[in-house]
Design a protein around this motif. Structure first.
Motif, PDB file in Angstrom:
ATOM      1  N   LEU A 178      33.557  86.890 -22.461  1.00 61.01           N
ATOM      2  CA  LEU A 178      32.209  87.326 -22.098  1.00 61.01           C
ATOM      3  C   LEU A 178      31.712  86.698 -20.786  1.00 61.01           C
ATOM      4  O   LEU A 178      30.579  86.931 -20.394  1.00 61.01           O
ATOM      5  N   ASN A 179      32.560  85.904 -20.131  1.00 58.99           N
ATOM      6  CA  ASN A 179      32.111  85.114 -18.971  1.00 58.99           C
ATOM      7  C   ASN A 179      30.814  84.383 -19.293  1.00 58.99           C
ATOM      8  O   ASN A 179      29.830  84.450 -18.568  1.00 58.99           O
ATOM      9  N   PHE A 180      30.846  83.698 -20.398  1.00 59.58           N
ATOM     10  CA  PHE A 180      29.638  83.065 -20.914  1.00 59.58           C
ATOM     11  C   PHE A 180      29.220  81.874 -20.059  1.00 59.58           C
ATOM     12  O   PHE A 180      30.003  80.984 -19.780  1.00 59.58           O
ATOM     13  N   THR A 181      27.966  81.908 -19.634  1.00 60.28           N
ATOM     14  CA  THR A 181      27.421  80.725 -18.969  1.00 60.28           C
ATOM     15  C   THR A 181      26.078  80.385 -19.578  1.00 60.28           C
ATOM     16  O   THR A 181      25.253  81.261 -19.805  1.00 60.28           O
ATOM     17  N   GLY A 182      25.896  79.122 -19.871  1.00 60.64           N
ATOM     18  CA  GLY A 182      24.594  78.661 -20.341  1.00 60.64           C
ATOM     19  C   GLY A 182      24.318  77.384 -19.581  1.00 60.64           C
ATOM     20  O   GLY A 182      24.466  77.336 -18.359  1.00 60.64           O
ATOM     21  N   ALA A 183      23.942  76.328 -20.279  1.00 61.55           N
ATOM     22  CA  ALA A 183      23.805  75.012 -19.650  1.00 61.55           C
ATOM     23  C   ALA A 183      25.154  74.617 -19.047  1.00 61.55           C
ATOM     24  O   ALA A 183      25.235  73.998 -17.996  1.00 61.55           O
ATOM     25  N   ALA A 184      26.232  75.009 -19.721  1.00 65.16           N
ATOM     26  CA  ALA A 184      27.579  74.818 -19.180  1.00 65.16           C
ATOM     27  C   ALA A 184      28.391  76.054 -19.549  1.00 65.16           C
ATOM     28  O   ALA A 184      28.093  76.726 -20.522  1.00 65.16           O
ATOM     29  N   SER A 185      29.398  76.355 -18.720  1.00 66.95           N
ATOM     30  CA  SER A 185      30.190  77.548 -19.005  1.00 66.95           C
ATOM     31  C   SER A 185      31.106  77.286 -20.198  1.00 66.95           C
ATOM     32  O   SER A 185      31.455  76.145 -20.504  1.00 66.95           O
ATOM     33  N   TYR A 186      31.497  78.376 -20.859  1.00 69.02           N
ATOM     34  CA  TYR A 186      32.399  78.259 -22.019  1.00 69.02           C
ATOM     35  C   TYR A 186      33.727  77.633 -21.594  1.00 69.02           C
ATOM     36  O   TYR A 186      34.250  76.756 -22.283  1.00 69.02           O
ATOM     37  N   VAL A 187      34.207  78.064 -20.405  1.00 70.25           N
ATOM     38  CA  VAL A 187      35.484  77.531 -19.931  1.00 70.25           C
ATOM     39  C   VAL A 187      35.416  76.012 -19.761  1.00 70.25           C
ATOM     40  O   VAL A 187      36.314  75.277 -20.182  1.00 70.25           O
ATOM     41  N   SER A 188      34.317  75.528 -19.184  1.00 68.66           N
ATOM     42  CA  SER A 188      34.219  74.081 -18.977  1.00 68.66           C
ATOM     43  C   SER A 188      34.094  73.344 -20.308  1.00 68.66           C
ATOM     44  O   SER A 188      34.602  72.234 -20.468  1.00 68.66           O
ATOM     45  N   LYS A 189      33.419  73.975 -21.262  1.00 66.30           N
ATOM     46  CA  LYS A 189      33.327  73.362 -22.596  1.00 66.30           C
ATOM     47  C   LYS A 189      34.707  73.253 -23.231  1.00 66.30           C
ATOM     48  O   LYS A 189      35.067  72.231 -23.810  1.00 66.30           O
ATOM     49  N   LEU A 190      35.460  74.343 -23.134  1.00 67.58           N
ATOM     50  CA  LEU A 190      36.800  74.335 -23.722  1.00 67.58           C
ATOM     51  C   LEU A 190      37.645  73.223 -23.115  1.00 67.58           C
ATOM     52  O   LEU A 190      38.297  72.447 -23.817  1.00 67.58           O
ATOM     53  N   GLU A 191      37.592  73.127 -21.787  1.00 67.65           N
ATOM     54  CA  GLU A 191      38.383  72.092 -21.100  1.00 67.65           C
ATOM     55  C   GLU A 191      37.963  70.697 -21.557  1.00 67.65           C
ATOM     56  O   GLU A 191      38.789  69.839 -21.842  1.00 67.65           O
ATOM     57  N   LYS A 192      36.647  70.523 -21.642  1.00 65.83           N
ATOM     58  CA  LYS A 192      36.117  69.211 -22.026  1.00 65.83           C
ATOM     59  C   LYS A 192      36.616  68.804 -23.422  1.00 65.83           C
ATOM     60  O   LYS A 192      37.088  67.677 -23.623  1.00 65.83           O
TER      61      LYS A 192
END
Ligand code: ZN
Length: 338
Positions: free
Chosen positions: A139-153
């Motif tokens: 979904l190219n989700f972006t909120g306070a942080a993007s989903y991709v960055s959350k996954l990586e974290k």
């Protein structure tokens, strides 16, 4: 009075002030206050008696605590954990040996999926499935942080690729399909990958006539994936229906917390539904329910104990007994099959 006192004097103390002050006090008082004083004043001179063991024992505890405040802070981080329920400081090693259950009040700390699987299966028998399957940000989700960055974290912080580990292994004498969720990975939320891994596990169990054990801990469906995460509820339940049709047992183990979309799908349809003591189990959180219904909620609402009383779950089993109890249930549920 004199003889006993004089003997101790002679052994432990250099003359001078300490001994004279003691002579003025009565005998019983003297011996007790005497040892304390001698420890404080006499560090340099152990004199004649060398009770090395008792000295180090008393010294090791006393000077360390008050000496530096920074040390005080360091100790709990590495060696001790404070129990959130009874506030006892529990020695980490003891906690690990006790499968992360408080030795004082039996509070069940969260544990990782790996430790969970190791605690149940025979060593070296676990064959993990789909270990490298990872989520995609459809979904190219972006909120306070993007989903991709959350996954990586979370991949970095947990060392996991996703919030569930699945595979086949041996629990006592039973080969079984087992899946364990990990709350430390994005709140154990169920996205496409969690749903897909579970579904593949269930399908493999059906194909190989294996029982399934799923240990859940989850905040629910993963909202970063919108509808794709909600679809997993139907998908996992569909696969379990085929497993059930093959007359194979499925045991669902609910641990703290198991909520929302996970509880509303595969976690609540086990042939047997077990829970750990004190686990929070439900669909919506208590605050949401209270606001919606405008009613006072009963005490213990949404705990494993409450749900046992009301018939949603079949048994509450302490973590340390989980393996033996699962073995018993599998003995019973697969009797005649082998
Ligand atoms: Zn405790």
């Amino acid at each position: 009075m004199e003889p006993a006192l004089k003997e101790t004097n002679a052994r432990q103390i250099e003359p001078g002030q300490v001994s004279s002050s003691r002579q003025s006090t009565p005998l019983k008082m003297a011996t007790s206050s005497f040892t304390k004083k001698s420890i404080g004043t006499e560090t340099a001179e152990p004199a004649v008696t060398p009770p090395a063991t008792t000295e180090t024992a008393t010294f090791a505890k006393k000077p360390k605590l008050p000496s530096t405040k920074s040390k005080k802070r360091e100790i709990p981080e590495g060696l001790w954990t404070k129990c959130p329920k009874c506030s006892t400081m529990v020695f980490d090693k003891e906690l690990d040996e006790n499968l992360k259950v408080c030795t004082q009040c039996q509070y069940h700390f969260p544990i990782s999926a790996r430790i969970r699987i190791n605690s149940l299966l025979e060593a070296g028998t676990f064959e993990e499935m789909d270990a490298n399957m990872t989520s995609v940000d459809v979904l190219n989700f972006t909120g306070a942080a993007s989903y991709v960055s959350k996954l990586e974290k979370y991949q970095q912080s947990t060392g996991l690729k996703e919030a569930v580990i699945t595979g086949i292994g041996k629990l006592s004498d039973h080969r079984a399909a087992i899946g364990a969720m990990d709350f430390s990975f994005l709140g154990g939320s169920m996205g496409s990958v969690v749903g897909e891994k579970l579904t593949r596990l269930i399908e493999k169990a059906t194909a190989n006539a294996l029982p399934i054990i799923l240990i859940s801990t989850s905040g629910g469906a993963r909202m970063y994936e919108g509808m794709f995460s909600l679809m997993q509820m139907a998908k996992t339940c569909g696969a379990l229906a085929y497993h059930s049709r093959a007359r194979l047992p499925y045991i669902s183990v609910l641990t703290d917390p198991t909520m929302a979309g996970v509880m509303a799908s595969y976690a609540s349809i086990g042939d047997l539904i077990l829970a750990e003591p004190g686990a929070m189990i439900g669909f919506a959180g208590p605050r949401v329910i209270k606001d919606t219904t405008q009613a006072e909620l009963p005490p213990g609402f949404q705990t494993a104990e409450f749900l046992l009383d009301h018939g949603l779950i079949d048994a509450i089993i302490p973590r340390k007994e989980m393996k033996s109890r699962l073995t018993e249930y599998l003995n019973y549920l697969t009797a005649g099959r082998n």
